[in-house]
Design a protein around this motif. Structure first.
Motif, PDB file in Angstrom:
ATOM      1  N   ALA A  15      46.985  52.732  45.800  1.00  0.00           N
ATOM      2  CA  ALA A  15      46.111  52.338  46.910  1.00  0.00           C
ATOM      3  C   ALA A  15      46.490  50.943  47.377  1.00  0.00           C
ATOM      4  CB  ALA A  15      44.651  52.362  46.470  1.00  0.00           C
ATOM      5  N   TYR A  16      46.170  50.663  48.634  1.00  0.00           N
ATOM      6  CA  TYR A  16      46.395  49.329  49.176  1.00  0.00           C
ATOM      7  C   TYR A  16      45.145  48.913  49.933  1.00  0.00           C
ATOM      8  CZ  TYR A  16      48.910  45.256  50.774  1.00  0.00           C
ATOM      9  OH  TYR A  16      49.316  43.957  50.976  1.00  0.00           O
ATOM     10  N   VAL A  17      44.641  47.742  49.601  1.00  0.00           N
ATOM     11  CA  VAL A  17      43.456  47.185  50.249  1.00  0.00           C
ATOM     12  C   VAL A  17      43.936  46.066  51.163  1.00  0.00           C
ATOM     13  CG1 VAL A  17      41.228  46.069  49.883  1.00  0.00           C
ATOM     14  CG2 VAL A  17      42.084  47.715  48.200  1.00  0.00           C
ATOM     15  N   MET A  42      48.787  48.058  36.862  1.00  0.00           N
ATOM     16  CA  MET A  42      49.581  47.198  37.727  1.00  0.00           C
ATOM     17  C   MET A  42      48.811  46.927  39.007  1.00  0.00           C
ATOM     18  SD  MET A  42      52.230  45.401  38.257  1.00  0.00           S
ATOM     19  CE  MET A  42      53.564  45.836  37.189  1.00  0.00           C
ATOM     20  N   ILE A  43      48.535  45.667  39.245  1.00  0.00           N
ATOM     21  CA  ILE A  43      47.869  45.224  40.458  1.00  0.00           C
ATOM     22  C   ILE A  43      48.685  44.071  41.026  1.00  0.00           C
ATOM     23  CG2 ILE A  43      45.788  44.202  41.445  1.00  0.00           C
ATOM     24  CD1 ILE A  43      44.206  45.634  39.219  1.00  0.00           C
ATOM     25  N   ASN A  44      49.072  44.191  42.297  1.00  0.00           N
ATOM     26  CA  ASN A  44      49.879  43.170  42.958  1.00  0.00           C
ATOM     27  C   ASN A  44      49.076  42.541  44.089  1.00  0.00           C
ATOM     28  OD1 ASN A  44      52.258  43.767  41.413  1.00  0.00           O
ATOM     29  ND2 ASN A  44      52.477  45.599  42.651  1.00  0.00           N
ATOM     30  N   LEU A  45      49.129  41.222  44.170  1.00  0.00           N
ATOM     31  CA  LEU A  45      48.453  40.484  45.230  1.00  0.00           C
ATOM     32  C   LEU A  45      49.499  40.006  46.226  1.00  0.00           C
ATOM     33  CD1 LEU A  45      46.137  38.251  43.001  1.00  0.00           C
ATOM     34  CD2 LEU A  45      45.636  40.495  43.974  1.00  0.00           C
ATOM     35  N   ASP A  46      49.297  40.281  47.509  1.00  0.00           N
ATOM     36  CA  ASP A  46      50.216  39.854  48.563  1.00  0.00           C
ATOM     37  C   ASP A  46      49.617  38.674  49.320  1.00  0.00           C
ATOM     38  OD1 ASP A  46      52.148  41.767  48.036  1.00  0.00           O
ATOM     39  OD2 ASP A  46      51.291  43.217  49.439  1.00  0.00           O
ATOM     40  N   PHE A  47      50.439  37.647  49.565  1.00  0.00           N
ATOM     41  CA  PHE A  47      50.035  36.444  50.268  1.00  0.00           C
ATOM     42  C   PHE A  47      50.906  36.237  51.500  1.00  0.00           C
ATOM     43  CE2 PHE A  47      48.789  35.941  45.895  1.00  0.00           C
ATOM     44  CZ  PHE A  47      47.543  35.345  45.963  1.00  0.00           C
ATOM     45  N   ASP A  48      50.322  35.654  52.557  1.00  0.00           N
ATOM     46  CA  ASP A  48      51.106  35.338  53.745  1.00  0.00           C
ATOM     47  C   ASP A  48      51.795  33.985  53.562  1.00  0.00           C
ATOM     48  OD1 ASP A  48      49.223  33.336  54.310  1.00  0.00           O
ATOM     49  OD2 ASP A  48      48.380  34.370  56.050  1.00  0.00           O
ATOM     50  N   GLU A  49      52.490  33.533  54.609  1.00  0.00           N
ATOM     51  CA  GLU A  49      53.263  32.295  54.526  1.00  0.00           C
ATOM     52  C   GLU A  49      52.376  31.055  54.361  1.00  0.00           C
ATOM     53  OE1 GLU A  49      51.906  32.833  58.574  1.00  0.00           O
ATOM     54  OE2 GLU A  49      53.042  34.204  57.313  1.00  0.00           O
ATOM     55  N   ARG A  50      51.098  31.181  54.661  1.00  0.00           N
ATOM     56  CA  ARG A  50      50.166  30.049  54.511  1.00  0.00           C
ATOM     57  C   ARG A  50      49.424  30.090  53.179  1.00  0.00           C
ATOM     58  NH1 ARG A  50      46.721  29.832  59.823  1.00  0.00           N
ATOM     59  NH2 ARG A  50      45.912  27.976  58.805  1.00  0.00           N
ATOM     60  N   GLU A  57      47.641  45.663  46.187  1.00  0.00           N
ATOM     61  CA  GLU A  57      48.209  46.969  45.841  1.00  0.00           C
ATOM     62  C   GLU A  57      47.726  47.332  44.447  1.00  0.00           C
ATOM     63  OE1 GLU A  57      52.536  49.122  45.656  1.00  0.00           O
ATOM     64  OE2 GLU A  57      52.389  47.070  44.930  1.00  0.00           O
ATOM     65  N   VAL A  58      47.187  48.545  44.310  1.00  0.00           N
ATOM     66  CA  VAL A  58      46.657  48.987  43.025  1.00  0.00           C
ATOM     67  C   VAL A  58      47.364  50.282  42.624  1.00  0.00           C
ATOM     68  CG1 VAL A  58      44.594  49.660  41.743  1.00  0.00           C
ATOM     69  CG2 VAL A  58      44.419  47.977  43.600  1.00  0.00           C
ATOM     70  N   LEU A  59      48.124  50.216  41.543  1.00  0.00           N
ATOM     71  CA  LEU A  59      48.761  51.413  40.988  1.00  0.00           C
ATOM     72  C   LEU A  59      47.832  51.964  39.912  1.00  0.00           C
ATOM     73  CD1 LEU A  59      52.410  50.066  40.796  1.00  0.00           C
ATOM     74  CD2 LEU A  59      51.290  51.265  42.667  1.00  0.00           C
ATOM     75  N   ALA A  60      47.874  53.276  39.703  1.00  0.00           N
ATOM     76  CA  ALA A  60      46.891  53.957  38.850  1.00  0.00           C
ATOM     77  C   ALA A  60      45.503  53.722  39.428  1.00  0.00           C
ATOM     78  CB  ALA A  60      46.982  53.507  37.400  1.00  0.00           C
ATOM     79  N   ALA A  61      45.425  53.815  40.753  1.00  0.00           N
ATOM     80  CA  ALA A  61      44.197  53.500  41.488  1.00  0.00           C
ATOM     81  C   ALA A  61      43.025  54.386  41.086  1.00  0.00           C
ATOM     82  CB  ALA A  61      44.450  53.624  42.991  1.00  0.00           C
ATOM     83  N   GLY A  62      43.299  55.620  40.704  1.00  0.00           N
ATOM     84  CA  GLY A  62      42.234  56.537  40.313  1.00  0.00           C
ATOM     85  C   GLY A  62      41.429  56.042  39.126  1.00  0.00           C
ATOM     86  N   SER A  63      42.030  55.217  38.293  1.00  0.00           N
ATOM     87  CA  SER A  63      41.308  54.678  37.135  1.00  0.00           C
ATOM     88  C   SER A  63      40.859  53.235  37.355  1.00  0.00           C
ATOM     89  CB  SER A  63      42.191  54.746  35.887  1.00  0.00           C
ATOM     90  OG  SER A  63      43.321  53.889  36.017  1.00  0.00           O
ATOM     91  N   LYS A  64      41.226  52.642  38.471  1.00  0.00           N
ATOM     92  CA  LYS A  64      40.899  51.233  38.718  1.00  0.00           C
ATOM     93  C   LYS A  64      39.894  51.009  39.838  1.00  0.00           C
ATOM     94  CE  LYS A  64      43.708  49.722  35.684  1.00  0.00           C
ATOM     95  NZ  LYS A  64      43.104  50.286  34.512  1.00  0.00           N
ATOM     96  N   LEU A  65      39.837  51.904  40.819  1.00  0.00           N
ATOM     97  CA  LEU A  65      38.967  51.713  41.975  1.00  0.00           C
ATOM     98  C   LEU A  65      37.826  52.726  41.965  1.00  0.00           C
ATOM     99  CD1 LEU A  65      41.662  51.113  44.736  1.00  0.00           C
ATOM    100  CD2 LEU A  65      40.245  49.405  43.575  1.00  0.00           C
TER     101      LEU A  65
END
Length: 81
Positions: A15-17, A42-50, A57-65
């Motif tokens: 999933a992606y929030v 595995m959870i990844n946080l995306d940041f912009d240039e600022r 991004e949430v992998l294995a989303a069915g067990s995390k969300l």
């Protein structure tokens, strides 16, 4: 209350929030991977240039969300489309 766009692909259980305006296409300048041992996945946080958080991004989303969030998410897999 603000609405947040969420996409979900059941075939990969990912999933992606999106934390940007719904129509914005903000490129990710940096990604921070949360420690998989600490978050039990595995959870990844995306940041912009600022340095602003723009998405999660949430992998294995069915067990995390929550189930309601996945059910209301925009489906990216062929079965849910």
């Amino acid at each position: 209350m603000a609405e947040v766009k969420v996409t979900y692909d059941e075939s990969t259980d990912a999933a992606y929030v999106y934390l940007t305006e719904p129509q914005a296409r903000v490129p990710s300048a940096r990604m921070y991977a949360c420690d998989p041992a600490v978050v039990d996945g595995m959870i990844n946080l995306d940041f912009d240039e600022r340095g602003r958080l723009i998405g999660i991004e949430v992998l294995a989303a069915g067990s995390k969300l929550p189930e309601y969030l996945l059910k209301s998410a925009e489906r990216l897999d062929t079965e849910g489309a």
